[in-house]
Design a protein around this motif. Structure first.
Motif, PDB file in Angstrom:
ATOM      1  N   THR A 150       0.826  -1.203   0.000  1.00 43.23           N
ATOM      2  CA  THR A 150       0.000   0.000   0.000  1.00 43.23           C
ATOM      3  C   THR A 150       0.860   1.253   0.000  1.00 43.23           C
ATOM      4  N   LEU A 151       0.242   2.314  -0.431  1.00 48.26           N
ATOM      5  CA  LEU A 151       0.895   3.606  -0.621  1.00 48.26           C
ATOM      6  C   LEU A 151       1.471   4.151   0.685  1.00 48.26           C
ATOM      7  N   LEU A 152       2.780   4.360   0.699  1.00 46.57           N
ATOM      8  CA  LEU A 152       3.506   4.989   1.803  1.00 46.57           C
ATOM      9  C   LEU A 152       3.213   4.349   3.164  1.00 46.57           C
ATOM     10  N   ALA A 153       3.030   3.026   3.166  1.00 50.03           N
ATOM     11  CA  ALA A 153       2.769   2.291   4.407  1.00 50.03           C
ATOM     12  C   ALA A 153       3.942   2.464   5.367  1.00 50.03           C
ATOM     13  N   GLY A 154       3.634   2.838   6.594  1.00 44.38           N
ATOM     14  CA  GLY A 154       4.663   3.009   7.613  1.00 44.38           C
ATOM     15  C   GLY A 154       5.153   4.435   7.783  1.00 44.38           C
ATOM     16  N   LEU A 155       4.571   5.375   7.050  1.00 45.71           N
ATOM     17  CA  LEU A 155       4.974   6.777   7.192  1.00 45.71           C
ATOM     18  C   LEU A 155       4.809   7.186   8.658  1.00 45.71           C
ATOM     19  N   SER A 156       5.837   7.759   9.238  1.00 44.20           N
ATOM     20  CA  SER A 156       5.823   8.044  10.679  1.00 44.20           C
ATOM     21  C   SER A 156       5.135   9.353  11.048  1.00 44.20           C
ATOM     22  N   LYS A 157       4.988  10.236  10.074  1.00 40.26           N
ATOM     23  CA  LYS A 157       4.341  11.518  10.377  1.00 40.26           C
ATOM     24  C   LYS A 157       3.496  11.957   9.190  1.00 40.26           C
ATOM     25  N   ARG A 158       2.467  12.675   9.483  1.00 39.98           N
ATOM     26  CA  ARG A 158       1.545  13.153   8.452  1.00 39.98           C
ATOM     27  C   ARG A 158       2.261  14.146   7.532  1.00 39.98           C
ATOM     28  N   VAL A 159       1.923  14.085   6.245  1.00 40.87           N
ATOM     29  CA  VAL A 159       2.409  15.051   5.257  1.00 40.87           C
ATOM     30  C   VAL A 159       1.169  15.702   4.656  1.00 40.87           C
ATOM     31  N   ASP A 160       0.958  16.963   4.953  1.00 38.79           N
ATOM     32  CA  ASP A 160      -0.193  17.682   4.401  1.00 38.79           C
ATOM     33  C   ASP A 160       0.151  18.162   3.000  1.00 38.79           C
ATOM     34  N   LEU A 161      -0.811  17.988   2.097  1.00 36.37           N
ATOM     35  CA  LEU A 161      -0.584  18.286   0.684  1.00 36.37           C
ATOM     36  C   LEU A 161      -1.602  19.292   0.166  1.00 36.37           C
ATOM     37  N   LYS A 162      -1.195  19.989  -0.892  1.00 33.44           N
ATOM     38  CA  LYS A 162      -2.063  20.945  -1.577  1.00 33.44           C
ATOM     39  C   LYS A 162      -2.180  20.496  -3.029  1.00 33.44           C
ATOM     40  N   LEU A 163      -3.412  20.303  -3.514  1.00 35.46           N
ATOM     41  CA  LEU A 163      -3.645  19.891  -4.899  1.00 35.46           C
ATOM     42  C   LEU A 163      -3.197  21.006  -5.848  1.00 35.46           C
ATOM     43  N   VAL A 164      -2.351  20.648  -6.836  1.00 41.35           N
ATOM     44  CA  VAL A 164      -1.897  21.648  -7.803  1.00 41.35           C
ATOM     45  C   VAL A 164      -2.388  21.358  -9.218  1.00 41.35           C
ATOM     46  N   SER A 165      -2.772  20.096  -9.493  1.00 39.83           N
ATOM     47  CA  SER A 165      -3.368  19.797 -10.793  1.00 39.83           C
ATOM     48  C   SER A 165      -4.081  18.453 -10.729  1.00 39.83           C
ATOM     49  N   ARG A 166      -4.997  18.293 -11.682  1.00 40.48           N
ATOM     50  CA  ARG A 166      -5.798  17.084 -11.760  1.00 40.48           C
ATOM     51  C   ARG A 166      -6.081  16.805 -13.222  1.00 40.48           C
ATOM     52  N   ARG A 167      -5.941  15.544 -13.623  1.00 40.15           N
ATOM     53  CA  ARG A 167      -6.216  15.190 -15.012  1.00 40.15           C
ATOM     54  C   ARG A 167      -6.896  13.823 -15.046  1.00 40.15           C
ATOM     55  N   GLU A 168      -8.036  13.781 -15.664  1.00 39.46           N
ATOM     56  CA  GLU A 168      -8.763  12.521 -15.779  1.00 39.46           C
ATOM     57  C   GLU A 168      -8.407  11.855 -17.099  1.00 39.46           C
ATOM     58  N   LEU A 169      -8.090  10.571 -17.026  1.00 36.97           N
ATOM     59  CA  LEU A 169      -7.766   9.798 -18.210  1.00 36.97           C
ATOM     60  C   LEU A 169      -9.015   9.041 -18.666  1.00 36.97           C
ATOM     61  N   GLY A 170      -9.036   8.652 -19.918  1.00 37.76           N
ATOM     62  CA  GLY A 170     -10.198   7.978 -20.486  1.00 37.76           C
ATOM     63  C   GLY A 170     -10.579   6.699 -19.773  1.00 37.76           C
ATOM     64  N   SER A 171      -9.633   6.052 -19.140  1.00 34.63           N
ATOM     65  CA  SER A 171      -9.890   4.797 -18.420  1.00 34.63           C
ATOM     66  C   SER A 171     -10.654   5.020 -17.125  1.00 34.63           C
ATOM     67  N   GLY A 172     -10.775   6.284 -16.716  1.00 37.83           N
ATOM     68  CA  GLY A 172     -11.371   6.600 -15.427  1.00 37.83           C
ATOM     69  C   GLY A 172     -10.322   6.853 -14.359  1.00 37.83           C
ATOM     70  N   ALA A 173      -9.058   6.578 -14.661  1.00 42.22           N
ATOM     71  CA  ALA A 173      -7.975   6.902 -13.730  1.00 42.22           C
ATOM     72  C   ALA A 173      -7.856   8.423 -13.652  1.00 42.22           C
ATOM     73  N   VAL A 174      -7.468   8.906 -12.487  1.00 44.04           N
ATOM     74  CA  VAL A 174      -7.297  10.338 -12.280  1.00 44.04           C
ATOM     75  C   VAL A 174      -5.879  10.586 -11.768  1.00 44.04           C
ATOM     76  N   ALA A 175      -5.133  11.423 -12.496  1.00 45.62           N
ATOM     77  CA  ALA A 175      -3.786  11.805 -12.087  1.00 45.62           C
ATOM     78  C   ALA A 175      -3.884  13.095 -11.294  1.00 45.62           C
ATOM     79  N   MET A 176      -3.491  13.026 -10.041  1.00 51.26           N
ATOM     80  CA  MET A 176      -3.559  14.194  -9.159  1.00 51.26           C
ATOM     81  C   MET A 176      -2.156  14.518  -8.673  1.00 51.26           C
ATOM     82  N   ARG A 177      -1.768  15.783  -8.847  1.00 49.31           N
ATOM     83  CA  ARG A 177      -0.463  16.247  -8.393  1.00 49.31           C
ATOM     84  C   ARG A 177      -0.643  17.142  -7.176  1.00 49.31           C
ATOM     85  N   TYR A 178       0.202  16.906  -6.191  1.00 46.56           N
ATOM     86  CA  TYR A 178       0.158  17.645  -4.932  1.00 46.56           C
ATOM     87  C   TYR A 178       1.539  18.147  -4.592  1.00 46.56           C
ATOM     88  N   GLU A 179       1.582  19.278  -3.896  1.00 49.92           N
ATOM     89  CA  GLU A 179       2.821  19.776  -3.294  1.00 49.92           C
ATOM     90  C   GLU A 179       2.650  19.745  -1.794  1.00 49.92           C
TER      91      GLU A 179
END
Length: 182
Positions: A150-179
């Motif tokens: 699983t994604l980043l399993a074991g992370l010891s501290k929270r990382v707060d993110l800000k959405l900077v872009s989003r792109r939906e692909l035809g398959s229904g997958a969504v690419a989301m970029r965060y800083e």
């Protein structure tokens, strides 16, 4: 200073197992765009071995769909850095990164250029712990699989993110970029 970007395909329930993602032509075109945003790739030993096995040229005829070939050519040509304390050597346009991970990655980031792109599971976790990732991209696929890794399993501290872009692909997958919020 060039940014370090992390990009990974993940299912809705957080599974990062590449075998659980259904690749298609659009997803691979998008991946080529991502590769072209970087000067070099940063891999751990496992991801390096997996990518080399799948995409090192020449790939035997018929081993991959034609729409995968631009991705294979792009990743094959890319400069690669491989973090490993166990590998004796690497090739495939790669060099080993050894010693203190934080210091080594900071040195790579200080070099001029467009950026570094990291993938995989364990190395990005270590980089997130060190606060070295400048952008997180999750390509979320509309699938539930019920197992890990699983994604980043074991992370010891929270990382707060800000959405900077989003792109939906035809398959229904969504690419989301965060800083990271700093």
């Amino acid at each position: 200073m060039r940014p370090l970007r992390y990009s990974i395909n993940v299912t809705l329930d957080g599974c990062c197992d590449h075998r659980e993602i259904s690749p298609d032509a659009e997803m691979h075109r998008y991946a080529v765009e991502n590769l072209n945003r970087a000067d070099a790739l940063l891999f751990g030993r496992v991801t390096y071995a997996m990518m080399e096995a799948a995409f090192r040229l020449p790939v035997r005829t018929g081993a991959m769909p034609e729409w995968m070939e631009p991705f294979a050519r792009t990743i094959h040509a890319a400069k690669k850095y491989v973090v490993s304390s166990t590998l004796g050597r690497v090739d495939w346009n790669a060099e080993l990164v050894r010693g203190d991970l934080g210091r080594a990655v900071q040195e790579l980031k200080r070099e001029p250029g467009k950026g570094l792109l990291v993938g995989g599971v364990k190395l990005p976790l270590a980089l997130a712990e060190l606060g070295l990732i400048d952008e997180y991209e999750f390509v979320v696929h509309p699938r539930l699989v019920g197992h890990g890794p699983t994604l980043l399993a074991g992370l010891s501290k929270r990382v707060d993110l800000k959405l900077v872009s989003r792109r939906e692909l035809g398959s229904g997958a969504v690419a989301m970029r965060y800083e990271p919020r700093r």
